[in-house]
Scaffold this active site. Structure first.
Site, mmCIF file in Angstrom:
data_model
loop_
_atom_site.group_PDB
_atom_site.id
_atom_site.type_symbol
_atom_site.label_atom_id
_atom_site.label_comp_id
_atom_site.label_asym_id
_atom_site.label_seq_id
_atom_site.Cartn_x
_atom_site.Cartn_y
_atom_site.Cartn_z
ATOM 1 N N ASP A 11 4.097 1.003 8.570
ATOM 2 C CA ASP A 11 4.808 -0.047 7.809
ATOM 3 C C ASP A 11 5.701 -0.978 8.638
ATOM 4 O O ASP A 11 6.844 -1.261 8.245
ATOM 5 C CB ASP A 11 5.654 0.607 6.698
ATOM 6 C CG ASP A 11 4.814 1.372 5.690
ATOM 7 O OD1 ASP A 11 3.596 1.475 5.870
ATOM 8 O OD2 ASP A 11 5.394 1.890 4.713
ATOM 9 N N ASP A 51 2.618 -0.764 3.525
ATOM 10 C CA ASP A 51 3.055 -0.580 2.153
ATOM 11 C C ASP A 51 2.498 -1.803 1.415
ATOM 12 O O ASP A 51 2.661 -2.935 1.880
ATOM 13 C CB ASP A 51 4.592 -0.578 2.144
ATOM 14 C CG ASP A 51 5.203 0.251 1.037
ATOM 15 O OD1 ASP A 51 4.589 1.253 0.630
ATOM 16 O OD2 ASP A 51 6.316 -0.095 0.578
ATOM 17 N N HIS A 53 2.151 -3.083 -2.379
ATOM 18 C CA HIS A 53 2.390 -2.858 -3.799
ATOM 19 C C HIS A 53 1.913 -4.002 -4.698
ATOM 20 O O HIS A 53 2.037 -5.170 -4.324
ATOM 21 C CB HIS A 53 3.895 -2.694 -4.048
ATOM 22 C CG HIS A 53 4.517 -1.516 -3.366
ATOM 23 N ND1 HIS A 53 4.000 -0.239 -3.453
ATOM 24 C CD2 HIS A 53 5.640 -1.407 -2.603
ATOM 25 C CE1 HIS A 53 4.786 0.590 -2.770
ATOM 26 N NE2 HIS A 53 5.783 -0.095 -2.243
ATOM 27 N N HIS A 57 4.879 -2.617 -9.605
ATOM 28 C CA HIS A 57 4.986 -1.255 -9.071
ATOM 29 C C HIS A 57 6.214 -0.513 -9.601
ATOM 30 O O HIS A 57 7.303 -1.085 -9.710
ATOM 31 C CB HIS A 57 5.028 -1.277 -7.533
ATOM 32 C CG HIS A 57 4.806 0.067 -6.927
ATOM 33 N ND1 HIS A 57 5.827 0.813 -6.387
ATOM 34 C CD2 HIS A 57 3.682 0.805 -6.830
ATOM 35 C CE1 HIS A 57 5.322 1.966 -5.954
ATOM 36 N NE2 HIS A 57 4.026 1.985 -6.209
ATOM 37 N N HIS A 96 9.304 -5.406 -2.843
ATOM 38 C CA HIS A 96 8.970 -5.486 -1.415
ATOM 39 C C HIS A 96 7.481 -5.276 -1.210
ATOM 40 O O HIS A 96 6.815 -4.629 -2.021
ATOM 41 C CB HIS A 96 9.763 -4.428 -0.621
ATOM 42 C CG HIS A 96 9.416 -3.023 -1.013
ATOM 43 N ND1 HIS A 96 9.963 -2.377 -2.093
ATOM 44 C CD2 HIS A 96 8.532 -2.144 -0.464
ATOM 45 C CE1 HIS A 96 9.452 -1.165 -2.195
ATOM 46 N NE2 HIS A 96 8.573 -0.991 -1.227
ATOM 47 N N LYS A 121 -1.362 1.398 1.425
ATOM 48 C CA LYS A 121 -0.907 2.452 0.516
ATOM 49 C C LYS A 121 0.063 1.884 -0.499
ATOM 50 O O LYS A 121 0.596 0.781 -0.291
ATOM 51 C CB LYS A 121 -0.234 3.573 1.315
ATOM 52 C CG LYS A 121 1.061 3.101 1.954
ATOM 53 C CD LYS A 121 1.641 4.162 2.845
ATOM 54 C CE LYS A 121 2.866 3.659 3.541
ATOM 55 N NZ LYS A 121 3.979 3.365 2.608
ATOM 56 N N CYS A 168 8.943 6.433 4.814
ATOM 57 C CA CYS A 168 7.493 6.486 5.026
ATOM 58 C C CYS A 168 7.100 7.183 6.323
ATOM 59 O O CYS A 168 6.087 7.883 6.363
ATOM 60 C CB CYS A 168 6.897 5.089 4.907
ATOM 61 S SG CYS A 168 6.980 4.518 3.181
#
Ligand code: VGL
Ligand code: ZN
Length: 227
Positions: A11, A51, A53, A57, A96, A121, A168
């Protein structure tokens, strides 16, 4: 089994970095030179995670009703969609790493040309997923193909770097070890949202068999020796 190390860069995205990141981690950009050095080593496989989303989310405070919708402060209880008996209390965040936005992009100064594979992810709006392997439930409802990718490449050891050390990176490292890879976290190549939580994070590594190392550790020299 012969030594086949992979590097997993977690990330390293605009939203986790100053100056404009929605969830900027102090010093987040400063680890990139170290990560680029690591990327230049003869790892058998180099993976970068993102990351990634959807706007709706569950981890976004903005998707929860007041008063429990304060980013960094409020928490929410998330149920496993596959088994409501499994629940998790989780932190809420500012919006984010929304798919398709600048904030979701990897830093331009990261040497992406050395990355073999990008793993996204956190796409399932129903669950939080800090680990690049799976959501935290005993019977996960969301999983990435990272474990398969590493296994198919014959990887024995996973080296983890990136953001954030206490979220993470932490859960990706713990899951890597759980998946049977000897796991090493390169401390200098991470930064935490809350540096005061790191003692606790490192205690968890010890209990799980994950090893914290420095960038000049003999385990890094072992990777260099593969060249
Ligand atoms: C992360 C908070 C929320 C991370 C991702 O990459 O550490 N932290 N989503
Ligand atoms: Zn996130």
């Amino acid at each position: 089994m012969s030594f086949r190390p992979a590097l997993v860069v977690v990330d390293v995205q605009e939203d986790f970095c100053p100056p404009n990141g929605a969830l900027a981690v102090t010093g987040g950009r400063d680890i990139v030179p170290t990560i680029n050095e690591l990327l230049s080593l003869p790892f058998a496989l180099r993976v970068a995670t993102k990351d990634f989303h959807p706007q709706d989310h569950i981890s976004f405070a903005s998707n929860h009703p007041a008063p429990n919708n304060k980013p960094f402060v409020s928490t929410a209880t998330i149920e496993n969609p596959l088994n409501p008996a499994e629940t998790q209390e989780t932190q809420l965040w500012p919006d984010h790493c929304v798919q398709g936005t600048k904030g979701a992009e990897l830093l331009t100064e990261l040497d992406v040309s050395k990355v073999d594979r990008i793993v996204e992810k956190g796409q399932d709006k129903r669950v939080e997923m800090y680990s690049a392997f799976a959501d935290p439930f005993p019977s996960p409802c969301s999983q990435s193909d990272l474990a398969d990718t590493l296994k198919k490449a014959g990887i024995t050891d996973v080296y983890v770097a990136g953001l954030a050390a206490d979220y993470c990176v932490r859960f990706t490292a713990l899951d890597a070890q759980k998946n049977g890879f000897k796991t090493w976290v390169i401390g200098e190549a991470t930064k935490a949202v809350d540096p005061s939580s790191l003692d606790e994070v490192y205690k968890g590594y010890e209990e799980a068999g994950v090893t914290l190392i420095g960038k000049d550790d003999k385990q890094i020299q072992r990777v260099m020796g593969l060249a």
